[in-house]
Structures are given as C-alpha cells and as structure tokens.
Design a protein around this motif. Structure first.
Motif, PDB file in Angstrom:
ATOM      1  N   ASP A  83       0.838  -1.208   0.000  1.00 32.24           N
ATOM      2  CA  ASP A  83       0.000   0.000   0.000  1.00 32.24           C
ATOM      3  C   ASP A  83       0.871   1.257   0.000  1.00 32.24           C
ATOM      4  N   TYR A  84       1.890   1.265  -0.829  1.00 30.41           N
ATOM      5  CA  TYR A  84       2.876   2.349  -0.839  1.00 30.41           C
ATOM      6  C   TYR A  84       2.300   3.650  -1.390  1.00 30.41           C
ATOM      7  N   PHE A  85       1.521   3.572  -2.436  1.00 30.50           N
ATOM      8  CA  PHE A  85       1.088   4.769  -3.156  1.00 30.50           C
ATOM      9  C   PHE A  85      -0.095   5.429  -2.457  1.00 30.50           C
ATOM     10  N   SER A  86      -0.084   6.769  -2.453  1.00 27.31           N
ATOM     11  CA  SER A  86      -1.103   7.525  -1.744  1.00 27.31           C
ATOM     12  C   SER A  86      -1.700   8.590  -2.652  1.00 27.31           C
ATOM     13  N   MET A  87      -2.977   8.452  -2.973  1.00 29.32           N
ATOM     14  CA  MET A  87      -3.715   9.420  -3.779  1.00 29.32           C
ATOM     15  C   MET A  87      -2.946   9.832  -5.040  1.00 29.32           C
ATOM     16  N   PRO A  88      -2.568   8.862  -5.890  1.00 27.55           N
ATOM     17  CA  PRO A  88      -1.826   9.206  -7.108  1.00 27.55           C
ATOM     18  C   PRO A  88      -2.670  10.040  -8.064  1.00 27.55           C
ATOM     19  N   SER A  89      -2.049  11.073  -8.619  1.00 22.98           N
ATOM     20  CA  SER A  89      -2.762  11.991  -9.501  1.00 22.98           C
ATOM     21  C   SER A  89      -2.233  11.954 -10.928  1.00 22.98           C
ATOM     22  N   GLY A  90      -0.899  11.978 -11.078  1.00 20.35           N
ATOM     23  CA  GLY A  90      -0.286  11.962 -12.394  1.00 20.35           C
ATOM     24  C   GLY A  90       0.797  10.918 -12.454  1.00 20.35           C
ATOM     25  N   ILE A  91       1.149  10.484 -13.669  1.00 21.52           N
ATOM     26  CA  ILE A  91       2.197   9.484 -13.828  1.00 21.52           C
ATOM     27  C   ILE A  91       2.841   9.650 -15.197  1.00 21.52           C
ATOM     28  N   THR A  92       4.150   9.411 -15.265  1.00 22.96           N
ATOM     29  CA  THR A  92       4.862   9.429 -16.538  1.00 22.96           C
ATOM     30  C   THR A  92       5.940   8.359 -16.523  1.00 22.96           C
ATOM     31  N   THR A  93       6.262   7.830 -17.682  1.00 24.68           N
ATOM     32  CA  THR A  93       7.379   6.906 -17.821  1.00 24.68           C
ATOM     33  C   THR A  93       8.521   7.609 -18.541  1.00 24.68           C
ATOM     34  N   LEU A  94       9.633   6.903 -18.708  1.00 23.54           N
ATOM     35  CA  LEU A  94      10.786   7.450 -19.415  1.00 23.54           C
ATOM     36  C   LEU A  94      10.684   7.215 -20.920  1.00 23.54           C
TER      37      LEU A  94
END
Length: 405
Positions: free
Chosen positions: A233-244
């Motif tokens: 349960d590491y992630f908290s309220m993720p809003s945005g994400i990007t990869t390389l």
C-alpha cells in the motif's frame, strides 16, 4: 520525412511500414521567432498564439505520431493538433479524465462506463474505465477513425461479474505507456486494505495489453521495496504518472520500466516521487530512487525538497536525452523543471560562468503569458513545453531562451 524504425515486434513493424501516410511531411516550425528576453540568463518565453478553444483543458501529451493531444474535461473531448498549433480532429469519450499514447499509436483514455448496479432497484451507476482508441484506417491516422473500446472496467477486471454503487468511488486517475506498449494505470479510492482483492484502491497497476484486442487481463498492483520491507500500500492518492519512454519514436527509446508519479495527499512530504525498477535474481523490484537533496553547489532547489509541492497534478519526462522532469502544481500555479538526478533548474548556457543548474521554474496566478490558473497538465516535445492551464481555459507553449537557434 525521417523513416521510423521500431524494434518492438513484427506486427508493429508492419503497422508503421506506411508511416508517411500517418505522419505526413515534417511540420514547419519557422513560425517561431527568437524572442528578446531581458533580465534572466535562462528563462522560458511564451510562444504565440495561445491555444484557447477549450472549456477546461486538464492534460496535454506529446504523441509518438508527432502530434500533440489535449484533454478538454469540460467537453469530454480529446483534441489533436499538429506542432504548429493547428487543430486537426476531436473525439468524445464519456467522463474523460486522462490519456496516453502507445507506440502502436493507439490512444488510451480514462473515462466512465454506464451500467446498472446489482441491487434490487437496478440503480444506474457510472464506473471508472480505460478505453483504447485505434486511430488507424489503412495508411491513414486520425481521431476521426477511432471508436473508444472499453478494455478495463472497474471492478470487472478483478473477476467480479457485476458492480454495486460503492464501486463508483474507485477512480482511475492517470495512465502512462512503456516502450513495449504495456502501461501503468493509477487508481484511487476509499478502501486501502492491502490484502483486499486487487490490492488497496490507492495503487499503481502494471498492465500488459491483450494481443487479441479484448479486455486487458494481466493487471498487477505494484509493490514497492522500502527499508521496512515490501509495501503493498505504498502509493497515496496518485494523480499523475509518466514513464521514461517518451517521443520521438526512435529505436533507442528508453526501455526502462521506471516511472514518476505525483500525489495530492496533503499529508505527504514528497508529493513527486521517482520509482525505479530493477531486475534481481528474485524477479523485478520497484523502489524509491535516491535523488539529490542538499548539494547547493549544483542547484538551489531539489525535486525531493519536503513540502515543495502542494497539489502536483501533471508530470512528464523529456524524451530527447536532456532527461528533464517537468511538474505542474495546480495550487501553486507553477511549472517546475528538474534534472533526472533531482536538481531543480536548467543547464547553464555554454558561455555562462555559472556552474550549477539555473532556476527556470516560473508561474504565479494570473492571465499573463507566464502565469497560470490551476495548471493540471504538462508535455514536452522538440524543446517546447506545453501546459494545460485549466483555470484559464487555454494551452500555453514555452521555449527556453537557450533553445532558440
């Protein structure tokens, strides 16, 4: 036009064999005049005209087809543009929230899916959903050829045959593709028991698409290794994400499975985090990447400064080997730029006596060309930064003074 070479698989090679029909001639960018900018050695300057045919633009992405796309949440439309800023086409996706494009040139779009709850009243409900939009028609490419097809619907991908009203509270918030066309999907919701089916609602999901073009099946919540062990349960309220794995389309594109995610949890000190992936003898392991945090001989600010961000909504990574990280903060009305080592700023110009990163972040609330009102999305392509300025109903474009020829 530069011929695009891919090393993904035979099917994608066949797909892109007629790439000139997809991409057309290279866009003429001679309309951009080198500005006169005084007062700062390195700074971002606006490119006009401002793009303003929106109600509430919440995201902008650079595509592998050398176009850019805007999410207008106010009209639930995806809008495509060429690099000169000329609008091309639009498509509607119900409940549209976020998009990404894979290297096969499909658009992945987060929206909603209407159905009926499994209660006695047969209550209408709207579930979070990921759609795939195939833009290809023979040798032609465009949004007008696409039709959104649901590939992941919550909670059906967890094995459930029906849904209830409580499932409406779980939301997909962002999607980002990798070089092999697998992708990450950010999810939020109220139930964060890590042992529940599908893991906690606040999660980043790793997804491998179904090659038969049916509902994507291989979906795994990511576990992160910390000093205290592995956290489900590491992630908290993720809003945005990007990869390389970012445009341009190139055989040398990064095949890293690293990603950067943003959180809008007000209690989290580090609201933007770089999660690295490593192969070990026991399999793949995700962990928080260590970043520069206090070496003021190299920069005056850092990505991991505690409390630096308030509501970071958008994040992207430069795919041109400058490896810059860009973040927009909706509450701070600002755009930030960092190196992939975590130093804030841009590289000094060759003639500069400065030996450390030069602050290039800027913003402030307003309607000026260097101001924002609730910026929610950011993209980067060919040395141009795009910002979805949601509160001002526009998309702005910027270029560093050192990037003009």
């Amino acid at each position: 036009m530069r011929i695009i070479k891919l090393s993904l698989c035979f099917s994608i090679l066949l797909l892109l064999n007629g790439c000139k029909g997809f991409f057309g001639d290279k866009t003429d960018l001679s309309f951009i005049d080198k500005p006169e900018f005084q007062g700062r050695e390195v700074a971002y300057v606006p490119i006009q005209p401002v793009l303003s045919e929106f109600v509430k633009p919440t995201q902008v992405i650079a595509g592998f087809d050398e176009l850019f796309y805007v999410v207008d949440e106010g009209t639930s439309e995806i809008v495509s543009y060429d690099l000169s800023g000329r609008e091309l086409q639009r498509i509607t996706v119900k409940g549209l929230k976020s998009i990404s494009q894979d290297r096969a040139l499909d658009i992945l779009a987060i929206g909603t899916y209407d159905t009926i709850a499994n209660d006695s009243a047969k209550t209408p409900i709207s579930l979070t959903c990921l759609y795939r939009i195939n833009q290809k028609s023979g040798s032609a490419l465009g949004l007008s050829f696409g039709k959104p097809k649901a590939v992941i619907i919550h909670p059906y991908y967890l094995g459930f045959k029906s849904a209830s009203q409580s499932d409406e509270s779980v939301k997909f918030t962002a999607v980002a593709t990798l070089s092999d066309n697998s992708y990450y999907l950010a999810r939020t919701g109220p139930k964060n028991n890590p042992t529940q089916l599908g893991g906690p609602d606040d999660a980043i999901l790793s997804v491998n698409p179904d090659l038969n073009n049916v509902q994507d099946k291989r979906i795994s919540p990511i576990t992160v290794q910390t000093s205290g062990g592995f956290e489900n349960d590491y992630f908290s309220m993720p809003s945005g994400i990007t990869t390389l794995s970012q445009p341009p389309q190139d055989p040398a594109i990064s095949n890293s499975r690293d990603f950067i995610y943003t959180s809008i949890n007000p209690d989290l000190a580090l609201k933007v985090q770089y999660i690295k992936y490593e192969e070990t003898l026991d399999g793949g392991v995700y962990s928080l990447k260590e970043m520069a945090s206090n070496d003021t001989s190299k920069a005056d600010g850092f990505l991991y400064d505690p409390g630096k961000f308030t509501t970071p909504k958008g994040v992207t990574y430069a795919g041109d080997r400058t490896n810059y990280i860009f973040v927009v903060d909706a509450a701070n009305d600002s755009l930030y730029q960092f190196t992939n080592e975590g130093y804030e700023g841009a590289n000094p110009p060759p003639f500069s006596s400065n030996r450390k990163q030069i602050l290039a972040s800027f913003g402030g609330e307003g309607i000026g060309l260097n101001q924002f009102n609730n910026p929610m999305g950011v993209a980067y392509f060919r040395k141009i930064v795009y910002v979805a300025d949601a509160g001002n109903s526009r998309v702005l474009r910027f270029k560093l003074t050192t990037d003009f020829e």
